[in-house]
Design a protein around this motif. Structure first.
Motif, PDB file in Angstrom:
ATOM      1  N   PHE A  49       0.829  -1.197   0.000  1.00 21.14           N
ATOM      2  CA  PHE A  49       0.000   0.000   0.000  1.00 21.14           C
ATOM      3  C   PHE A  49       0.870   1.255   0.000  1.00 21.14           C
ATOM      4  N   GLY A  50       1.903   1.268   0.854  1.00 20.79           N
ATOM      5  CA  GLY A  50       2.810   2.406   0.889  1.00 20.79           C
ATOM      6  C   GLY A  50       3.514   2.603  -0.433  1.00 20.79           C
ATOM      7  N   TYR A  51       3.873   1.492  -1.087  1.00 16.50           N
ATOM      8  CA  TYR A  51       4.512   1.566  -2.404  1.00 16.50           C
ATOM      9  C   TYR A  51       3.576   2.222  -3.425  1.00 16.50           C
ATOM     10  N   CYS A  52       2.321   1.800  -3.434  1.00 12.55           N
ATOM     11  CA  CYS A  52       1.346   2.369  -4.372  1.00 12.55           C
ATOM     12  C   CYS A  52       1.137   3.861  -4.131  1.00 12.55           C
ATOM     13  N   VAL A  53       1.077   4.254  -2.866  1.00 10.73           N
ATOM     14  CA  VAL A  53       0.899   5.665  -2.541  1.00 10.73           C
ATOM     15  C   VAL A  53       2.091   6.477  -3.045  1.00 10.73           C
ATOM     16  N   THR A  56       2.318   6.710  -6.837  1.00 11.08           N
ATOM     17  CA  THR A  56       1.353   7.679  -7.354  1.00 11.08           C
ATOM     18  C   THR A  56       1.846   9.110  -7.177  1.00 11.08           C
ATOM     19  N   ILE A  57       2.388   9.415  -5.988  1.00  9.90           N
ATOM     20  CA  ILE A  57       2.879  10.762  -5.707  1.00  9.90           C
ATOM     21  C   ILE A  57       4.066  11.113  -6.600  1.00  9.90           C
ATOM     22  N   LEU A  58       5.003  10.196  -6.721  1.00  7.08           N
ATOM     23  CA  LEU A  58       6.216  10.472  -7.490  1.00  7.08           C
ATOM     24  C   LEU A  58       5.935  10.619  -8.980  1.00  7.08           C
ATOM     25  N   SER A 218       3.604   7.811   4.094  1.00  2.58           N
ATOM     26  CA  SER A 218       4.145   7.532   2.767  1.00  2.58           C
ATOM     27  C   SER A 218       4.271   8.800   1.944  1.00  2.58           C
ATOM     28  N   ILE A 219       3.273   9.672   2.036  1.00  3.02           N
ATOM     29  CA  ILE A 219       3.310  10.932   1.300  1.00  3.02           C
ATOM     30  C   ILE A 219       4.408  11.844   1.849  1.00  3.02           C
TER      31      ILE A 219
END
Length: 254
Positions: A49-53, A56-58, A218-219
């Motif tokens: 989940f942290g990877y997906c967040v 997405t941000i990057l 994560s963000i």
């Protein structure tokens, strides 16, 4: 960054709800089947989940489903986070043992270790948490580079990560204590082979809070990486000049 976290959840509500459902299902299945290993599975799901967040941000896509790069950097993201966790656990358990905490009662020992872990984990992430994130962005920077990034703005990053990681856990614990004080058995989803709706409701609330905290943390790390890389000069100096003394360590972990 809380506003950005809320915005991310609103844009990806179905994905977030799916993650909460999976997290609850892991806990319920582990309790119902009386099997161990639920914690490791839960941690893997949290990392994904942290990877997906962060992905997405990057990438600036705004939505998880819009990511089309596949699982770029997930392997390194996984093992680097696991290594950080192992270091945290080694310190959080080893330090109390080294100072004779083994003579304490089990409850006091666990409370002491839990308190240390709650401080050391966000502290270490504030220092080197952008190390796993770099792989998602396609960067080959190593551990020393992450430490150089972490030293700048360390205190606000630590406080944000502490809030995102620790506050949800503390809030969930307080909810369970309040339920117990009102004579509700909220420590297990199944009581006498029957579904405990109070415990189930608290579990869902707990996982929702945990998801909010993971998304926020994560963000924070993703933005920390972006800001640090934007501030890095292209002709040496800055961050590059601060890591020469530990370049050998960086090469080992690249």
């Amino acid at each position: 960054m809380l506003g950005e976290t809320i915005s991310f959840i609103r844009r990806n509500l179905s994905f977030v709800c799916f993650f909460v459902a999976i997290s609850c299902a892991i806990v319920i299945f582990a309790e119902y089947s009386d099997r161990s290993g639920g914690g490791s599975t839960q941690y893997f799901v949290v990392l994904y989940f942290g990877y997906c967040v962060q992905n997405t941000i990057l990438n600036g896509t705004g939505g998880v489903l819009q990511i089309n790069r596949g699982m770029v950097g997930f392997g390194s993201y996984l093992w680097k986070n696991l290594l950080i966790l192992l270091v945290v656990m080694g310190i959080g358990i080893g330090v109390p043992l080294a100072f004779g905490a083994a003579s304490f009662s089990t409850g006091v020992f666990l409370l002491l270790c839990g308190g240390l872990l709650a401080i050391i984990y966000p502290l270490l992430l504030a220092l080197v948490g952008t190390w796993p994130t770099a792989g998602i962005a396609g960067s080959t920077s190593g551990l020393a580079d992450a430490f150089a990034r972490g030293r700048h703005g360390f205190v606000p990053t630590f406080l944000r990560l502490f809030a995102g990681i620790v506050f949800p856990a503390v809030t969930s614990f307080l909810l369970i204590v309040m339920a117990a004080s009102m004579s509700y058995e909220a420590d297990a989803v199944f009581q006498g082979g029957k579904l405990n709706l109070i415990a189930l409701g608290l579990l869902i609330v707990s996982k929702c809070l945990e998801t909010l905290g993971i998304c926020y943390a994560s963000i924070v790390l993703a933005r920390k990486f972006q800001i640090s890389e934007a501030a890095r000069p292209s002709t040496g100096g800055g961050f590059q000049g601060t890591i020469s003394a530990t370049s050998d360590i960086s090469k080992i972990f690249q």
